[in-house]
Design a protein around this motif. Sequence first.
Motif: not given
Ligand SMILES: C[S@@+](CC[C@H](N)C(=O)[O-])C[C@H]1O[C@@H](n2cnc3c(N)ncnc32)[C@H](O)[C@@H]1O
Length: 260
Positions: A87, A16, A6, A104, A102, A84, A42-44, A8, A60, A62-63
């Motif tokens: 893994y 997002l 997707h 991910v 969600c 973070g 992670g997000g939301i 960055y 958290i 990774i980006n």
């Molecule tokens: C489709 S987005 C979903 C983000 C959020 N959960 C949402 O629903 O808005 C997927 C996210 O997973 C993150 N991601 C990918 N590999 C990752 C990793 N190894 N550790 C943490 N985050 C990771 C990406 O950087 C990206 O921001």
Amino acid sequence: MSDYIHTYTSDEQERLFRQGKFLENIVFDFFDLKPFGNIINGGITKLLLEKNKDANITSIDINKEQIENAKQNINAKRVNFEVGDIYALTYADHKFDCAFICWVLEHLQDPQKALDEAYRVLQVGGKILLTEVYNNSLYFYPEKCTTILKYFEIFNVYQREKLKAFPHIGPRIGNLLFKAGFKNIQVSNRAILWDKRNPSARNAMMDYYIELILSAKEILLHEKLIDASMLDKIEQEKEAFKINKDAIFYYAPFQAIAEK
Ligand SMILES: C[S@@+](CC[C@H](N)C(=O)[O-])C[C@H]1O[C@@H](n2cnc3c(N)ncnc32)[C@H](O)[C@@H]1O
């Protein structure tokens, strides 16, 4: 080029945020967030804050840019944003009572490792709430959106073969949770069916979904897997779909709740 389908870009970060709100009912109807005091996700995050007024949230990604963008958009004392790696989380065993993941796992080369790590940081009795794609489930009626489906196949093959990720991971989440050691696993196939009973919602879903899959267009153009004429045809098919009173949009993501 990014190894994340997707991308960055700032447009994508903004998409997002809108996606979280647009899919709010689909993602959150299955989950009760009230019991949790200490959530990792992670997000939301914005929606998690709204849905649970007491929880402290560790968010958290990774980006670095994703985290910086989230920090600028969300100013709340209850959130700790950190760059973070899912893994290899830097948190102690048993730190959280909820892990919210969600959209991910589909992007990871080793989703099992991510769930093993989520298991480690959860307290005994803590819960994991998971939402994942199942891209094989996409269906349109009438069956005239052939360019859209062709593009989506290219998208999925790229994600699977080049990025070594899993665009069809949905049905596997029960097995992955089981292997990580989770118990009381409930898996639900959350079918979304939009038809003539609610054309405006159906068309909003079509607009949303096309925008979602086109977020990969820069990578696919760069790889010469698609061309500009394909993008034009996608727009035409989308508009034809939206004025067809019999049109149907169907997609079936997966969700799961499980306990450590
Ligand atoms: C489709 S987005 C979903 C983000 C959020 N959960 C949402 O629903 O808005 C997927 C996210 O997973 C993150 N991601 C990918 N590999 C990752 C990793 N190894 N550790 C943490 N985050 C990771 C990406 O950087 C990206 O921001």
